[in-house]
Design a protein around this motif. Sequence first.
Motif, PDB file in Angstrom:
ATOM      1  N   LYS A   1      58.785  21.080  40.766  1.00  0.00           N
ATOM      2  CA  LYS A   1      58.964  21.543  41.764  1.00  0.00           C
ATOM      3  C   LYS A   1      60.268  20.738  42.644  1.00  0.00           C
TER       4      LYS A   1
ATOM      5  N   GLU B   1      58.750  29.373  47.938  1.00  0.00           N
ATOM      6  CA  GLU B   1      57.731  29.494  49.073  1.00  0.00           C
ATOM      7  C   GLU B   1      58.495  28.519  50.218  1.00  0.00           C
TER       8      GLU B   1
ATOM      9  N   GLN C   1      59.763  16.744  41.919  1.00  0.00           N
ATOM     10  CA  GLN C   1      58.094  16.638  41.321  1.00  0.00           C
ATOM     11  C   GLN C   1      57.896  17.263  40.215  1.00  0.00           C
TER      12      GLN C   1
ATOM     13  N   THR D   1      54.351  21.680  35.612  1.00  0.00           N
ATOM     14  CA  THR D   1      55.137  22.460  36.719  1.00  0.00           C
ATOM     15  C   THR D   1      56.289  21.511  37.144  1.00  0.00           C
TER      16      THR D   1
ATOM     17  N   HIS E   1      58.986  25.663  52.870  1.00  0.00           N
ATOM     18  CA  HIS E   1      58.485  24.115  53.093  1.00  0.00           C
ATOM     19  C   HIS E   1      58.512  23.864  54.583  1.00  0.00           C
TER      20      HIS E   1
ATOM     21  N   ILE F   1      61.758  20.325  46.477  1.00  0.00           N
ATOM     22  CA  ILE F   1      61.430  20.538  47.557  1.00  0.00           C
ATOM     23  C   ILE F   1      62.557  20.022  48.544  1.00  0.00           C
TER      24      ILE F   1
ATOM     25  N   ILE G   1      60.625  25.464  48.580  1.00  0.00           N
ATOM     26  CA  ILE G   1      60.146  24.742  47.806  1.00  0.00           C
ATOM     27  C   ILE G   1      60.108  25.794  46.494  1.00  0.00           C
ATOM     28  N   PHE G   2      60.997  25.328  45.383  1.00  0.00           N
ATOM     29  CA  PHE G   2      61.079  26.103  44.324  1.00  0.00           C
ATOM     30  C   PHE G   2      60.083  25.472  43.107  1.00  0.00           C
ATOM     31  N   THR G   3      59.349  26.349  42.543  1.00  0.00           N
ATOM     32  CA  THR G   3      58.386  26.043  41.712  1.00  0.00           C
ATOM     33  C   THR G   3      58.443  26.649  40.380  1.00  0.00           C
TER      34      THR G   3
ATOM     35  N   ILE H   1      59.175  31.488  37.848  1.00  0.00           N
ATOM     36  CA  ILE H   1      59.642  30.589  38.987  1.00  0.00           C
ATOM     37  C   ILE H   1      59.396  31.361  40.210  1.00  0.00           C
ATOM     38  N   SER H   2      59.066  30.445  41.334  1.00  0.00           N
ATOM     39  CA  SER H   2      58.724  31.135  42.627  1.00  0.00           C
ATOM     40  C   SER H   2      59.465  30.261  43.760  1.00  0.00           C
TER      41      SER H   2
ATOM     42  N   HIS I   1      56.757  26.990  36.479  1.00  0.00           N
ATOM     43  CA  HIS I   1      55.627  26.944  35.919  1.00  0.00           C
ATOM     44  C   HIS I   1      55.859  27.315  34.304  1.00  0.00           C
TER      45      HIS I   1
END
Length: 358
Positions: A290, A343, A278, A288, A345, A292, A351-353, A340-341, A355
């Motif tokens: 993502k 969390e 995404q 951003t 799923h 997932i 979920i790697f994000t 990069i973070s 920014h």
Amino acid sequence: MQQTPIILIIDDEPDNFDVIDNLLANEGYELGYVSNVKQTLKLLETSQPDVILLDVMMPEINGIEFCKLFKANPQWSHIPVIMVTALSGKEDLSQCLEAGADDFISKPVDGTELRARVRSMLRIKQQYDRIQTLLQLREDMVNMIVHDLRNPLTGIVLSTALLKKSGLSPEKKEKKIQQIEASTAKLQLMIDSLLMMAKLESGKMMLNFTTIDLGELCTSVIQDFELIAHQKNITIVPDLPALGGNVSVDAFIFRRVIDNLLSNAIKFSPSETPILLQAKYLENGGATVKLIDSGPGVTEKTRKTLFEKYEIGTIREGVSQIGLGLAFCKIAIEAHGGSISLEDHHPKGSIFTIHIPG
């Protein structure tokens, strides 16, 4: 967690130990005491101190002779030795240093001087320990890299050998060629990541910012990984912005970051699950991205160190893990001024994000 420094006092006079014990009482050290060489050798068989305070004048074997023997042993030679001596002549002190002592302190012992010299020797010992840790990490890293690079290389060699054989149907030939292409892509990705991370860390690589179409770049990434994903019956689902938008990044490095994240997602995702890629532009001009997946996820404990070099999370049988991919992603994105973070799923996956600021 840093361990409590251990200071070993070797002295045939218990009263001398009491003096040093009082002088170092509030320093937070663990103090040990032995009164002769035999006790010292027995103790060294099971544990090693961080610093030794060694009295010069002892029966049986004096401190200078013991120091020579101690420093001649490669198992112990790195441990700093402070000679504690009532001798004050230059020749006597030079003997201590020639015997291998790292420092000396004169009797009667001054508390301020003692504490300063112990701290100095501890810094030397801690630096040695850090170097040994780095050397071990380098050895482990080399072993992991060799292991992981060998996997795709073996696939290339075996598929090439089969292609040389006569009698293969066109379908089987095409399949082997696809396997070679997939293995080559994996190999190239690993090598590129290693080289770029080394340059980024050393400051020898300057980012070449250009304006790119984020949707176009992500579409290209998906196309390159479709074959690898197909081999695991994994579907890459795009959720991308319409063509025509733009964001300013180093296109080559940014592309490698997304390659790494998508490669990881495919590697850890079970068969017949989707991976969502995404991307979207932000109102402030940033963007951003993502990734997932529906893989095993990452524990809270592992999440704290996953972006550090050589951290590979939970070992999974049959999954190659260099332990540098996510570290490269973090270094590269932070070089862009982004973040990069990771969390959870829910109910399962990660979920790697990424920014990127405007």
